[in-house]
Structure formats: structure tokens, C-alpha cells
Design an enzyme around this catalytic site. Structure first.
Site, PDB file in Angstrom:
ATOM      1  N   TYR A  50     -57.893   9.035 -43.615  1.00 59.83           N
ATOM      2  CA  TYR A  50     -58.602   8.449 -42.480  1.00 59.83           C
ATOM      3  C   TYR A  50     -57.909   7.160 -42.012  1.00 59.83           C
ATOM      4  CZ  TYR A  50     -62.878  11.331 -43.042  1.00 59.83           C
ATOM      5  OH  TYR A  50     -63.797  12.350 -43.097  1.00 59.83           O
ATOM      6  N   GLY A  51     -57.300   6.464 -42.950  1.00 60.27           N
ATOM      7  CA  GLY A  51     -56.798   5.109 -42.689  1.00 60.27           C
ATOM      8  C   GLY A  51     -55.762   5.008 -41.594  1.00 60.27           C
ATOM      9  N   CYS A  82     -66.833   5.592 -48.612  1.00 63.56           N
ATOM     10  CA  CYS A  82     -65.530   5.391 -47.977  1.00 63.56           C
ATOM     11  C   CYS A  82     -65.651   4.167 -47.076  1.00 63.56           C
ATOM     12  CB  CYS A  82     -65.185   6.625 -47.142  1.00 63.56           C
ATOM     13  SG  CYS A  82     -63.679   6.458 -46.171  1.00 63.56           S
ATOM     14  N   ASN A  83     -64.840   3.162 -47.341  1.00 59.72           N
ATOM     15  CA  ASN A  83     -64.892   1.939 -46.521  1.00 59.72           C
ATOM     16  C   ASN A  83     -64.465   2.205 -45.083  1.00 59.72           C
ATOM     17  OD1 ASN A  83     -65.027  -0.781 -48.454  1.00 59.72           O
ATOM     18  ND2 ASN A  83     -64.216   1.013 -49.499  1.00 59.72           N
ATOM     19  N   CYS A 196     -61.221  -0.111 -50.449  1.00 58.43           N
ATOM     20  CA  CYS A 196     -61.006   1.321 -50.233  1.00 58.43           C
ATOM     21  C   CYS A 196     -61.415   1.970 -51.540  1.00 58.43           C
ATOM     22  CB  CYS A 196     -59.530   1.611 -49.930  1.00 58.43           C
ATOM     23  SG  CYS A 196     -59.144   3.377 -49.941  1.00 58.43           S
TER      24      CYS A 196
HETATM   25  N1  DGL Z   1     -61.321   6.176 -49.473  1.00 56.20           N
HETATM   26  C1  DGL Z   1     -61.235   5.717 -48.133  1.00 56.20           C
HETATM   27  C2  DGL Z   1     -61.768   4.285 -48.008  1.00 56.20           C
HETATM   28  O1  DGL Z   1     -62.555   3.837 -48.802  1.00 56.20           O
HETATM   29  C3  DGL Z   1     -59.965   5.826 -47.351  1.00 56.20           C
HETATM   30  C4  DGL Z   1     -58.874   6.775 -47.669  1.00 56.20           C
HETATM   31  C5  DGL Z   1     -58.207   7.345 -46.419  1.00 56.20           C
HETATM   32  O2  DGL Z   1     -57.329   6.712 -45.819  1.00 56.20           O
HETATM   33  O3  DGL Z   1     -58.619   8.454 -46.075  1.00 56.20           O
HETATM   34  O4  DGL Z   1     -61.443   3.588 -47.078  1.00 56.20           O
END
Ligand code: DGL
Length: 272
Positions: A50-51, A82-83, A196
């Protein structure tokens, strides 16, 4: 005449959602506080990472998926573990879903209370560190302190590899450390926010790279407490066979994740 709400199904799960394996760092804390809770873990591995995506892409993806997941599986509570997803989409997801939603907040408040030097490092994804949500947390809880942010997306891939038992290039930890240390006053960092959910899975490696004198903090304890609070008095029936882990893409290589999933009580790998 008022109708009574239907009684809560004791087998209704807590749905824990992340783009990948990062949410397991949150699940570990939830298991400690609520060992009897049925959990459905969801990894949007088709959307990982997602980042590196835009706000619009993340918001549309997370709202759409959580809408379909809650309709199909009727969880008692959704945790966005997920942040990146939380800092971008939490408010809009709350607007459309009726189920209680617990998000993940970068742990700037506890970090500000812990720091002695007044200099806090924050590692998150590129998408998380540019959010106004983080600016607001900084203004509210870390005014008068220095918050140094670094987007360390390559640590996401490192955590995904580690949990599959694959080798991880140790240089990634050195790069994350060097980037923060090179910022003005970076040498004074004594507290590091792991913003994260993938990063607590790499805490040993990050601790070795940062050296002694740096304490780590993440949001998982607060999330577990919040879930326990919101589910107080509810009954739980966790199936003897263990809980499922759902993936949005069928990747045969994910069979390598089974030992890590099983160590968190997730015994079945399914595709949604
Ligand atoms: N685990 C996700 C978070 O806490 C992000 C990982 C991603 O880039 O998908 O932000």
C-alpha cells in the site's frame, strides 16, 4: 414497539485487516489480551504494498474490500491493522460500515512521553509519513519535540520475506538507520516509532542496527486494549480447528507462510 438487537453470535470473528503479514504483529497482542477470541485474518496480498500507492487508490481499495468482507463474514469488529490504510481511510470506512472499527495510530503520543532527548524517529511507509493525520498527532502530542520521519518501504518486503523463511539483505536495516541518523539532530534519537505494522516483526534486526539506547514503540498494545474494551461482556466461541487467514490473491508461494501463520493460531489459508 422497539425491536431488540439480535444476540451476538459467539463465533462471530474479529476481522483483522492488513495489506500483508504486518497485522500479525497486532494479532500477537490481541491473542495475549483475548486468547479466546475467534479471529479472521485478512491479507490484501493482491494490493501489497500500500505504501507506494496514492491516497485515492488506498481509500478506494480498503473501503471496497472491507465492505465486501463485512457483508460476507459478519465480523463483530474490524481492526485495520495497518498504519497506511488507517491514516488514509479510517474516517471514510467508519462512515460506510456499521460494525465497530479500530484503526492503527502511529504511536507518537507514547513516544513523546518516553523520549529523554526530545528527538523521536518515525519509520513508516512513504504514504503514511506524508499524511496530515501524522502532522496532527505531532502537533497535538509532540509539540516542543523533534519528530524525524523516514519512509522505509523496503522494510515491508523484508518482513514479508522473513516470515516466509527467506533470506533478508541486512543492508536494508542499515539504510533505514542511516537515513534517520543523517537528519538534523538524528544522532540524538532515543525513541523510535514503528509506524507500520510490518516493522515490529523486524524489531531485533532494527534494534541491532540502531544500537543501544534506542527504545521502540508501536500501536499494538493500544489496539489490543481498545478491542478488549469494545468487546467487554461479549461471549466467544473459537473453533477447535484454529482460525482462518484470507488472502486476496492465490499465490502458491504463500504456502511458505504457514508456519508463521500457525504460530499466531491461523491454521487455514483461504482465498477471498
Ligand atoms: N503494514 C502496513 C502499514 O502498517 C503497510 C505495508 C504496505 O506498504 O502495504 O502501514
Amino acid at each position: 414497539m422497539t425491536t431488540k438487537p439480535a444476540p451476538m453470535d459467539p463465533a462471530a470473528p474479529i476481522l483483522l485487516f492488513d495489506s500483508g503479514v504486518g497485522g500479525l504483529s497486532v494479532l500477537a497482542k490481541v491473542r495475549t489480551v483475548l486468547p479466546q477470541a475467534p479471529v479472521m485474518y485478512v491479507s490484501d496480498n493482491a494490493g501489497l504494498p500500500y505504501g507506494t500507492k496514492t491516497e485515492a487508490q488506498i481509500a478506494a481499495r480498503v473501503s471496497g474490500l472491507l465492505g465486501r468482507l463485512t457483508e460476507r463474514f459478519r465480523p463483530r469488529l474490524v481492526c485495520i491493522a495497518c498504519n497506511t490504510a488507517s491514516t488514509i481511510a479510517l474516517a471514510s470506512v467508519r462512515e460506510v460500515l456499521e460494525v465497530p472499527i479500530v484503526g492503527t495510530v502511529p504511536a507518537i503520543k507514547p513516544a513523546a512521553a518516553m523520549t529523554q532527548t526530545g528527538v523521536i524517529g518515525l519509520l513508516g511507509t512513504a504514504a503514511t509519513i506524508r499524511q496530515g493525520y501524522v502532522d496532527r498527532l505531532e502537533a497535538e502530542f509532540a509539540a516542543g519535540k523533534r519528530l524525524l520521519r523516514h519512509g522505509a518501504g523496503e522494510l515491508v518486503a523484508a518482513a514479508e520475506a522473513k516470515l516466509r523463511g527467506k533470506p533478508v539483505d541486512p543492508a536494508v536495516f542499515g539504510r533505514a538507520t542511516a537515513a534517520l541518523r543523517a537528519m538534523p539532530e538524528g544522532e540524538k534519537i532515543d525513541t523510535l516509532v514503528l509506524a507500520c505494522t510490518h516493522f515490529p516483526l523486524l524489531e531485533d534486526e532494527l534494534a541491532a542496527a540502531f544500537g543501544p539506547g534506542v527504545r521502540f514503540v508501536d500501536g499494538s498494545d493500544g489496539i489490543a486494549r481498545r478491542i478488549a474494551f469494545l468487546t467487554q461482556g461479549q461471549t466467544w466461541a473459537r473453533g477447535a480447528a484454529g482460525d482462518p487467514a484470507l488472502f486476496t490473491r492465490d499465490d502458491p508461494a504463500d504456502a511458505d507462510l504457514m508456519p508463521a501463520l500457525a504460530s499466531h493460531g491461523l491454521t487455514r489459508r483461504l482465498v477471498f
